[in-house]
Design a protein around this motif. Structure first.
Motif, mmCIF file in Angstrom:
data_model
loop_
_atom_site.group_PDB
_atom_site.id
_atom_site.type_symbol
_atom_site.label_atom_id
_atom_site.label_comp_id
_atom_site.label_asym_id
_atom_site.label_seq_id
_atom_site.Cartn_x
_atom_site.Cartn_y
_atom_site.Cartn_z
ATOM 1 N N ARG A 198 48.723 56.242 -46.253
ATOM 2 C CA ARG A 198 49.452 55.201 -46.997
ATOM 3 C C ARG A 198 50.036 54.198 -46.009
ATOM 4 N NH1 ARG A 198 54.523 53.934 -49.234
ATOM 5 N NH2 ARG A 198 54.310 52.839 -51.209
ATOM 6 N N LYS A 199 49.204 53.241 -45.619
ATOM 7 C CA LYS A 199 49.607 52.295 -44.585
ATOM 8 C C LYS A 199 50.763 51.385 -45.020
ATOM 9 C CE LYS A 199 46.046 48.849 -45.732
ATOM 10 N NZ LYS A 199 44.880 48.103 -45.201
ATOM 11 N N GLU A 200 50.977 51.275 -46.349
ATOM 12 C CA GLU A 200 52.091 50.451 -46.834
ATOM 13 C C GLU A 200 53.434 50.953 -46.310
ATOM 14 O OE1 GLU A 200 48.801 50.403 -49.895
ATOM 15 O OE2 GLU A 200 49.859 51.908 -48.714
ATOM 16 N N ALA A 201 53.489 52.236 -45.946
ATOM 17 C CA ALA A 201 54.744 52.809 -45.461
ATOM 18 C C ALA A 201 55.220 52.114 -44.193
ATOM 19 C CB ALA A 201 54.568 54.304 -45.194
ATOM 20 N N ILE A 202 54.293 51.671 -43.361
ATOM 21 C CA ILE A 202 54.646 50.980 -42.115
ATOM 22 C C ILE A 202 55.332 49.649 -42.427
ATOM 23 C CG2 ILE A 202 53.737 49.848 -40.057
ATOM 24 C CD1 ILE A 202 53.653 52.837 -39.820
ATOM 25 N N THR A 203 54.790 48.925 -43.393
ATOM 26 C CA THR A 203 55.373 47.636 -43.775
ATOM 27 C C THR A 203 56.723 47.831 -44.449
ATOM 28 O OG1 THR A 203 53.170 46.676 -44.067
ATOM 29 C CG2 THR A 203 55.017 45.523 -45.103
ATOM 30 N N LYS A 217 51.090 42.691 -39.936
ATOM 31 C CA LYS A 217 49.835 42.440 -39.230
ATOM 32 C C LYS A 217 49.793 43.248 -37.943
ATOM 33 C CE LYS A 217 49.285 37.724 -41.014
ATOM 34 N NZ LYS A 217 49.118 36.294 -40.653
ATOM 35 N N PHE A 218 48.706 43.997 -37.756
ATOM 36 C CA PHE A 218 48.553 44.809 -36.547
ATOM 37 C C PHE A 218 47.078 45.148 -36.363
ATOM 38 C CE2 PHE A 218 50.124 47.228 -40.201
ATOM 39 C CZ PHE A 218 49.054 48.067 -40.455
ATOM 40 N N GLU A 219 46.712 45.395 -35.117
ATOM 41 C CA GLU A 219 45.324 45.707 -34.785
ATOM 42 C C GLU A 219 45.099 47.206 -34.620
ATOM 43 O OE1 GLU A 219 42.794 43.651 -34.650
ATOM 44 O OE2 GLU A 219 44.031 41.904 -35.153
ATOM 45 N N ASN A 220 46.096 47.914 -34.064
ATOM 46 C CA ASN A 220 45.920 49.337 -33.791
ATOM 47 C C ASN A 220 47.272 50.049 -33.745
ATOM 48 O OD1 ASN A 220 47.007 48.704 -31.168
ATOM 49 N ND2 ASN A 220 44.954 48.005 -30.589
ATOM 50 N N GLU A 221 47.225 51.367 -33.489
ATOM 51 C CA GLU A 221 48.443 52.168 -33.470
ATOM 52 C C GLU A 221 49.378 51.759 -32.336
ATOM 53 O OE1 GLU A 221 45.337 53.799 -33.242
ATOM 54 O OE2 GLU A 221 45.146 54.032 -35.417
ATOM 55 N N GLU A 222 48.792 51.441 -31.175
ATOM 56 C CA GLU A 222 49.607 51.050 -30.023
ATOM 57 C C GLU A 222 50.413 49.783 -30.305
ATOM 58 O OE1 GLU A 222 46.440 51.843 -29.920
ATOM 59 O OE2 GLU A 222 46.232 53.509 -28.502
ATOM 60 N N GLU A 223 49.790 48.835 -30.994
ATOM 61 C CA GLU A 223 50.473 47.581 -31.322
ATOM 62 C C GLU A 223 51.633 47.825 -32.283
ATOM 63 O OE1 GLU A 223 49.270 43.472 -33.581
ATOM 64 O OE2 GLU A 223 47.859 44.261 -32.100
ATOM 65 N N ILE A 224 51.434 48.752 -33.212
ATOM 66 C CA ILE A 224 52.493 49.084 -34.158
ATOM 67 C C ILE A 224 53.680 49.699 -33.427
ATOM 68 C CG2 ILE A 224 53.140 50.643 -36.051
ATOM 69 C CD1 ILE A 224 50.310 50.262 -37.147
ATOM 70 N N LEU A 225 53.410 50.644 -32.524
ATOM 71 C CA LEU A 225 54.483 51.310 -31.797
ATOM 72 C C LEU A 225 55.273 50.313 -30.950
ATOM 73 C CD1 LEU A 225 55.717 54.109 -31.346
ATOM 74 C CD2 LEU A 225 54.229 54.371 -29.357
ATOM 75 N N LYS A 263 60.232 46.659 -30.299
ATOM 76 C CA LYS A 263 60.838 45.325 -30.259
ATOM 77 C C LYS A 263 61.887 45.184 -31.354
ATOM 78 C CE LYS A 263 56.783 42.893 -28.382
ATOM 79 N NZ LYS A 263 55.735 41.884 -28.673
ATOM 80 N N ARG A 264 61.542 45.643 -32.544
ATOM 81 C CA ARG A 264 62.436 45.468 -33.686
ATOM 82 C C ARG A 264 63.668 46.375 -33.606
ATOM 83 N NH1 ARG A 264 59.368 43.158 -38.687
ATOM 84 N NH2 ARG A 264 57.617 42.150 -37.648
#
Length: 355
Positions: free
Chosen positions: A196-201, A208-216, A221-222
């Motif tokens: 359920r990728k909506e959980a990240i948002t 917007k993200f390309e991969n897991e590393e970018e999300i982390l 940052k946030r």
């Protein structure tokens, strides 16, 4: 404990029981159900019941849909909130009626940290009116009588985990003690994206993200987890992310955080200097940067953190009361304040050291 020995103990519990209750974390049913265990129970001819614990952390409509589609009887409960336990008892009585025995024994089995012991304690409660030793078991192991016919094994069976990353994700190893937290954090992010990728948002506002590393990295940052040079502290971000999951503050079905938890990452230059000079005394930080920090005082919440050896230095502004600032810092970082200094008049800020 070696895997072979661990599974032997699970098999012993299954053999002793007439009804096996597999306890699953409702937040992550795919990750906390064990198909090998379920096959062992069904092949042994024993009754199997799925108990989805921590159901207060998932939507009711989703729970109903999961229950409808399941090929195995399912009960959703929240042992911590004492919800659903009555339905759980009724389901046990229903299954017990299908068993031609005077004494029906129930065993709880599942992964670490899914709530087996809590459920046992809830079931024991005032309804447990007697005990009896279990033949062949170590001294002290007992059955707890729930009803005239139904007896509960007082010790849960633990499904072994041979993969360390899975152990971490399932909460079997504290995030703060992980030497390399990045690998299990990335694995968890991948699982979330697949289920359920909506959980990240919803949790982090990342769309917007390309991969897991970018999300982390974006999470870091946030959260203001920045190290010297302005780079994201990936290790601390991974630990924070895993703590959020392990403690249930982040789930697949979480809603957006309240406005009071949002803030603007700040104080990078000041924190870099603090790290360079290794200043871990709040009063010294205020002595050096008090006037500059007062420029940030106002209604907008700001937060910055940096790691210095085993300590975390945090600066936060935008509060009317200092205790609120302390609670905010501890909630965001997941750590404990060991010393702090408050500053400001109408609007206040705080410098804190955490561990």
């Amino acid at each position: 404990m070696k895997q072979k020995k661990a599974w032997a103990i699970v098999k012993e519990v299954i053999n002793e029981a007439d009804i096996v209750v597999e306890v699953v974390d409702a937040r992550d049913p795919i990750g906390t159900r064990n198909r090998k265990l379920e096959r062992m129970v069904l092949e042994s001819g024993k009754k199997l019941l799925l108990v989805m614990n921590k159901a207060d952390l998932v939507p009711k409509d989703w729970a109903e849909e999961y229950k409808r589609k399941s090929e195995i009887p399912v009960v959703f409960i929240s042992a911590r909130e004492r919800k659903g336990t009555g339905i759980f008892r009724k389901e046990l009585k229903k299954l017990a009626k299908e068993i031609d025995k005077e004494k029906v024994k129930v065993a709880l089995i599942g992964y670490p940290n899914v709530g087996k012991s809590t459920i046992i304690n809830v079931l024991k409660g005032k309804h447990a009116v007697g005990t009896a030793p279990i033949p062949g078991y170590t001294k002290g192991k007992q059955l707890i009588r729930l009803t005239k016919r139904i007896w509960l094994l007082d010790t849960p069976g633990v499904v072994p985990i041979d993969d360390f990353d899975e152990l971490v994700i399932k909460g079997g190893f504290p995030a703060d003690k992980i030497r390399d937290p990045v690998k299990p954090a990335l694995k968890l992010i991948k699982r979330i994206l697949e289920t359920r990728k909506e959980a990240i948002t919803e949790k982090f506002g990342i769309e917007k993200f390309e991969n897991e590393e970018e999300i982390l990295e974006e999470i870091g940052k946030r959260r203001g987890l920045i190290k010297a040079g302005g780079e994201v502290n990936i290790e601390e971000t991974a630990r924070w992310f895993l703590r959020e999951w392990q403690t249930g503050r982040f789930t697949l079905f979480g809603k957006e955080e309240k406005r009071e938890e949002e803030y603007l990452p700040s104080f990078h230059d000041i924190l870099e200097y603090i790290k360079k000079e290794k200043i871990t005394e709040p009063r010294m930080i205020l002595w050096k940067f008090g006037k500059k920090l007062e420029e940030y005082l106002g209604s907008e919440k700001r937060l910055g953190t940096i790691q210095i050896d085993e300590f975390t230095v945090a600066i936060a502004t935008g509060f009317k009361k200092c205790p609120n600032a302390l609670k905010f810092i501890e909630k965001v970082t997941g750590k404990t304040v060991i010393s702090a200094e408050c500053f400001g008049k109408k609007w206040k800020g705080i410098v804190a050291i955490l561990e």
